[in-house]
Design an enzyme around this catalytic site. Structure first.
Site, PDB file in Angstrom:
ATOM      1  N   SER A 138       0.825  -1.203   0.000  1.00 50.44           N
ATOM      2  CA  SER A 138       0.000   0.000   0.000  1.00 50.44           C
ATOM      3  C   SER A 138       0.857   1.251   0.000  1.00 50.44           C
ATOM      4  O   SER A 138       1.831   1.367   0.756  1.00 50.44           O
ATOM      5  CB  SER A 138      -0.902   0.017   1.237  1.00 50.44           C
ATOM      6  OG  SER A 138      -1.486   1.293   1.424  1.00 50.44           O
ATOM      7  N   CYS A 139       0.475   2.213  -0.821  1.00 49.66           N
ATOM      8  CA  CYS A 139       1.158   3.504  -0.856  1.00 49.66           C
ATOM      9  C   CYS A 139       1.178   4.158   0.523  1.00 49.66           C
ATOM     10  O   CYS A 139       2.155   4.801   0.901  1.00 49.66           O
ATOM     11  CB  CYS A 139       0.440   4.404  -1.859  1.00 49.66           C
ATOM     12  SG  CYS A 139       0.879   6.148  -1.784  1.00 49.66           S
ATOM     13  N   PHE A 140       0.098   3.996   1.293  1.00 50.06           N
ATOM     14  CA  PHE A 140      -0.027   4.703   2.568  1.00 50.06           C
ATOM     15  C   PHE A 140       0.524   3.915   3.749  1.00 50.06           C
ATOM     16  O   PHE A 140       0.336   4.304   4.898  1.00 50.06           O
ATOM     17  CB  PHE A 140      -1.485   5.108   2.797  1.00 50.06           C
ATOM     18  CG  PHE A 140      -1.893   6.270   1.927  1.00 50.06           C
ATOM     19  CD1 PHE A 140      -1.758   7.569   2.371  1.00 50.06           C
ATOM     20  CD2 PHE A 140      -2.372   6.067   0.638  1.00 50.06           C
ATOM     21  CE1 PHE A 140      -2.097   8.648   1.567  1.00 50.06           C
ATOM     22  CE2 PHE A 140      -2.715   7.124  -0.177  1.00 50.06           C
ATOM     23  CZ  PHE A 140      -2.578   8.426   0.289  1.00 50.06           C
TER      24      PHE A 140
END
Length: 272
Positions: A138-140
């Protein structure tokens, strides 16, 4: 010796905010980058969409199952980084011809308008401090110097880039109210616990556009609102399908831009 004056930078093109299928949004951004002219737009996806970065070569099996069930759409971004869930967020795309070659300077200039906009809301943002990790999909899940977060460390904006023949496409995902149930289905845990925005989505979008118009480096020569033309829509329609990810077989990992020239910084790829 006579020197001809430098060619003036063209005015930055502002595109109306839009809500389209994710694959179409990716095709629009790629077209704008091909045009090599300053451009900026905000958009969202019609259906919850998971976009995978150019370099992601593994699709989680449960992502394919969610896509097969119609819960999410799966698309390939032209930019790098990790997976972004386009739901309860706003995405921006900035095309910047001939930006500074300094990575730090480019990120700072491309994100200053966001920092100032959120500071005006009483929600200051700062560059992330975590080193990029090869593990989270996940990017976050991580926050590097390419990203923006609150003082608590919670990430608000994830950034990703594509450089093509000296022209920059910067993508940014601005989290607003990420849906907790869907986030858990996709990433296996809760979304970032963000400070509540003091204004609604429509007002935030207006302020973001105003900040971009006033502060983006590509806007120095002025800006004009220009919708996509019928010819541009034809080009987008011709490439849109290539940004969707098939749900079976290794071909789902192919990138529509695999043969295109790319420039990257090996030591500092954005986290998402």
């Amino acid at each position: 010796m006579n020197h001809s004056p430098a060619s003036p930078l063209p005015a930055m093109r502002l595109l109306p905010s839009s809500c389209h299928p994710g694959a179409r949004q990716m095709a629009i951004d790629s077209l704008l980058l091909d045009q090599r002219a300053p451009a900026f737009r905000l958009y969202s996806c019609q259906h919850p969409t998971l976009s995978l970065g150019f370099h992601q070569r593994y699709i989680e099996p449960h992502w394919q199952a969610l896509a097969a069930a119609g819960v999410i759409d799966l698309v390939r971004r032209p930019s790098g980084g990790r997976a972004v869930l386009h739901a309860g967020e706003l995405t921006y795309a900035l095309v910047w011809p001939d930006p500074p070659l300094s990575r730090q300077e480019t990120y700072g200039s491309a994100c200053a308008w966001l920092v100032n906009c959120f500071a005006g809301l009483g929600l200051p943002l700062q560059a992330g401090r975590q080193a990029a990790s090869p593990q989270p999909s996940s990017c976050f899940a991580t926050s590097t110097a390419a990203d923006l977060g609150h003082a608590s460390g919670v990430k608000r904006v994830g950034s990703a880039q594509l450089w093509r023949r000296g022209c920059l496409l910067q993508h940014g995902s601005i989290l607003l109210e990420p849906p907790a149930d869907l986030w858990k289905l996709v990433f296996g845990g809760p979304p970032p616990q963000l400070p509540v925005l003091p204004i609604d989505r429509a007002e935030l979008e207006l302020r973001l556009i105003q900040a971009a118009q006033a502060e983006l480096p590509a806007a120095a020569a002025g800006n004009r609102t220009i919708p996509l033309s019928s010819e541009e829509w034809e080009q987008i329609a011709a490439t849109e399908a290539s940004y969707g990810l098939a749900l079976a077989g290794p071909s789902s990992l192919a990138s529509p831009e695999a043969t295109m020239d790319r420039t990257t910084w090996a030591k500092a790829r954005p986290s998402g």
